[in-house]
Design a protein around this motif. Structure first.
Motif, PDB file in Angstrom:
ATOM      1  N   ASP A 159       0.784  -1.391  -0.025  1.00 52.14           N
ATOM      2  CA  ASP A 159      -0.009  -0.233  -0.001  1.00 52.14           C
ATOM      3  C   ASP A 159       0.889   1.337   0.037  1.00 52.14           C
ATOM      4  O   ASP A 159       0.422   2.342  -0.112  1.00 52.14           O
ATOM      5  CB  ASP A 159      -0.998  -0.013   1.248  1.00 52.14           C
ATOM      6  CG  ASP A 159      -1.801  -1.006   1.195  1.00 52.14           C
ATOM      7  OD1 ASP A 159      -2.201  -1.608   0.087  1.00 52.14           O
ATOM      8  OD2 ASP A 159      -2.328  -1.638   2.534  1.00 52.14           O
ATOM      9  N   LEU A 160       2.096   1.093   0.282  1.00 55.61           N
ATOM     10  CA  LEU A 160       2.894   2.147   0.291  1.00 55.61           C
ATOM     11  C   LEU A 160       3.646   2.616  -1.235  1.00 55.61           C
ATOM     12  O   LEU A 160       4.351   1.778  -1.617  1.00 55.61           O
ATOM     13  CB  LEU A 160       3.912   1.988   1.413  1.00 55.61           C
ATOM     14  CG  LEU A 160       4.850   3.274   1.980  1.00 55.61           C
ATOM     15  CD1 LEU A 160       3.845   4.626   2.403  1.00 55.61           C
ATOM     16  CD2 LEU A 160       5.841   2.978   2.880  1.00 55.61           C
ATOM     17  N   HIS A 171       3.500   7.824   0.153  1.00 59.34           N
ATOM     18  CA  HIS A 171       2.081   7.978  -0.075  1.00 59.34           C
ATOM     19  C   HIS A 171       1.235   6.743   0.060  1.00 59.34           C
ATOM     20  O   HIS A 171       1.917   5.595  -0.247  1.00 59.34           O
ATOM     21  CB  HIS A 171       1.713   8.322  -1.560  1.00 59.34           C
ATOM     22  CG  HIS A 171       2.632   9.449  -1.912  1.00 59.34           C
ATOM     23  ND1 HIS A 171       2.272  10.735  -1.854  1.00 59.34           N
ATOM     24  CD2 HIS A 171       3.674   9.712  -2.687  1.00 59.34           C
ATOM     25  CE1 HIS A 171       3.196  11.577  -2.187  1.00 59.34           C
ATOM     26  NE2 HIS A 171       4.127  10.806  -2.836  1.00 59.34           N
ATOM     27  N   ASP A 172      -0.066   6.784   0.723  1.00 64.39           N
ATOM     28  CA  ASP A 172      -0.825   5.576   0.775  1.00 64.39           C
ATOM     29  C   ASP A 172      -1.662   5.269  -0.242  1.00 64.39           C
ATOM     30  O   ASP A 172      -2.531   6.100  -0.561  1.00 64.39           O
ATOM     31  CB  ASP A 172      -1.416   5.698   2.110  1.00 64.39           C
ATOM     32  CG  ASP A 172      -2.277   4.600   2.661  1.00 64.39           C
ATOM     33  OD1 ASP A 172      -2.341   3.380   1.900  1.00 64.39           O
ATOM     34  OD2 ASP A 172      -2.622   4.654   3.583  1.00 64.39           O
ATOM     35  N   LYS A 173      -1.628   4.192  -0.851  1.00 68.74           N
ATOM     36  CA  LYS A 173      -2.773   4.032  -1.841  1.00 68.74           C
ATOM     37  C   LYS A 173      -4.114   3.805  -1.471  1.00 68.74           C
ATOM     38  O   LYS A 173      -4.940   4.366  -2.276  1.00 68.74           O
ATOM     39  CB  LYS A 173      -2.570   2.423  -2.651  1.00 68.74           C
ATOM     40  CG  LYS A 173      -1.304   2.615  -3.532  1.00 68.74           C
ATOM     41  CD  LYS A 173      -1.223   0.942  -4.026  1.00 68.74           C
ATOM     42  CE  LYS A 173      -0.184   0.830  -5.110  1.00 68.74           C
ATOM     43  NZ  LYS A 173       0.075  -0.692  -5.747  1.00 68.74           N
ATOM     44  N   HIS A 174      -4.335   3.720  -0.243  1.00 70.10           N
ATOM     45  CA  HIS A 174      -5.631   3.687   0.386  1.00 70.10           C
ATOM     46  C   HIS A 174      -5.994   5.120   1.038  1.00 70.10           C
ATOM     47  O   HIS A 174      -6.788   5.151   2.035  1.00 70.10           O
ATOM     48  CB  HIS A 174      -5.844   2.647   1.497  1.00 70.10           C
ATOM     49  CG  HIS A 174      -5.768   1.287   0.797  1.00 70.10           C
ATOM     50  ND1 HIS A 174      -6.464   0.765  -0.292  1.00 70.10           N
ATOM     51  CD2 HIS A 174      -4.784   0.222   0.789  1.00 70.10           C
ATOM     52  CE1 HIS A 174      -6.186  -0.374  -0.816  1.00 70.10           C
ATOM     53  NE2 HIS A 174      -5.122  -0.822  -0.060  1.00 70.10           N
ATOM     54  N   SER A 175      -5.458   6.149   0.562  1.00 73.06           N
ATOM     55  CA  SER A 175      -5.643   7.628   0.970  1.00 73.06           C
ATOM     56  C   SER A 175      -6.982   7.927   0.893  1.00 73.06           C
ATOM     57  O   SER A 175      -7.598   7.541  -0.043  1.00 73.06           O
ATOM     58  CB  SER A 175      -4.696   8.399   0.448  1.00 73.06           C
ATOM     59  OG  SER A 175      -4.864  10.003   0.718  1.00 73.06           O
ATOM     60  N   TYR A 214      -4.031   9.603  -4.597  1.00 71.63           N
ATOM     61  CA  TYR A 214      -3.112   9.174  -3.484  1.00 71.63           C
ATOM     62  C   TYR A 214      -1.846   9.854  -3.627  1.00 71.63           C
ATOM     63  O   TYR A 214      -1.380  10.082  -2.563  1.00 71.63           O
ATOM     64  CB  TYR A 214      -2.845   7.613  -3.370  1.00 71.63           C
ATOM     65  CG  TYR A 214      -2.375   6.937  -4.360  1.00 71.63           C
ATOM     66  CD1 TYR A 214      -0.820   6.748  -4.465  1.00 71.63           C
ATOM     67  CD2 TYR A 214      -3.051   6.166  -5.382  1.00 71.63           C
ATOM     68  CE1 TYR A 214      -0.234   6.155  -5.601  1.00 71.63           C
ATOM     69  CE2 TYR A 214      -2.237   5.486  -6.557  1.00 71.63           C
ATOM     70  CZ  TYR A 214      -0.668   5.429  -6.421  1.00 71.63           C
ATOM     71  OH  TYR A 214      -0.576   4.825  -7.454  1.00 71.63           O
ATOM     72  N   VAL A 216       2.086  10.983   3.326  1.00 68.38           N
ATOM     73  CA  VAL A 216       1.841  10.512   4.787  1.00 68.38           C
ATOM     74  C   VAL A 216       3.320  10.327   5.364  1.00 68.38           C
ATOM     75  O   VAL A 216       3.202  10.189   6.631  1.00 68.38           O
ATOM     76  CB  VAL A 216       1.276   9.015   4.554  1.00 68.38           C
ATOM     77  CG1 VAL A 216      -0.330   9.356   4.075  1.00 68.38           C
ATOM     78  CG2 VAL A 216       2.100   8.100   3.949  1.00 68.38           C
TER      79      VAL A 216
END
Length: 119
Positions: free
Chosen positions: A76-77, A96-100, A105, A110
């Motif tokens: 996810d990162l 960055h977080d893919k689930h932002s 994203y 993050v």
């Protein structure tokens, strides 16, 4: 004479293309409370990178206007690096977080850190 100039031009283009990729070993530092802490060492070679820690999987590098490191610590990162920074010995990066919750994203940071070239 024309052929000599053509060969020199082609060789100079090939040399310039090689410098646009991440290669070599770097210390990987993360910023926490305005202090950079070293986490691991990373080896870059063209379009893949590997952590020195044997438990971390290989990652993939995508080249474009911004260089993206995928599968950095987990799936996810994503790490982004400005393309103009890769020729330097100290390279700042952003996490960055893919689930932002942001629409894209890459618009939400993050965390951040630095890659420092090992000579």
């Amino acid at each position: 004479m024309k052929y000599l100039i053509l060969i020199i031009t082609l060789l100079s283009i090939n040399i310039n293309q090689e410098t646009d990729k991440l290669n070599g070993r770097y210390n990987y530092l993360i910023e926490e409370d305005n202090i950079y802490n070293q986490r691991d060492k990373i080896t870059f070679k063209d379009s893949v990178f590997v952590f020195d820690s044997k438990y971390m999987p290989k990652g993939k590098i995508s080249y474009g206007n911004v260089i993206l490191l995928e599968n950095f610590i987990n799936q996810d990162l994503i790490i982004s690096i400005p393309k103009d920074q890769i020729k330097k010995d100290t390279i700042p990066f952003y996490m960055h977080d893919k689930h932002s919750s942001a629409a894209h994203y890459l618009d939400e940071v993050v965390g951040k850190g630095k890659l420092i070239r090992i000579k």
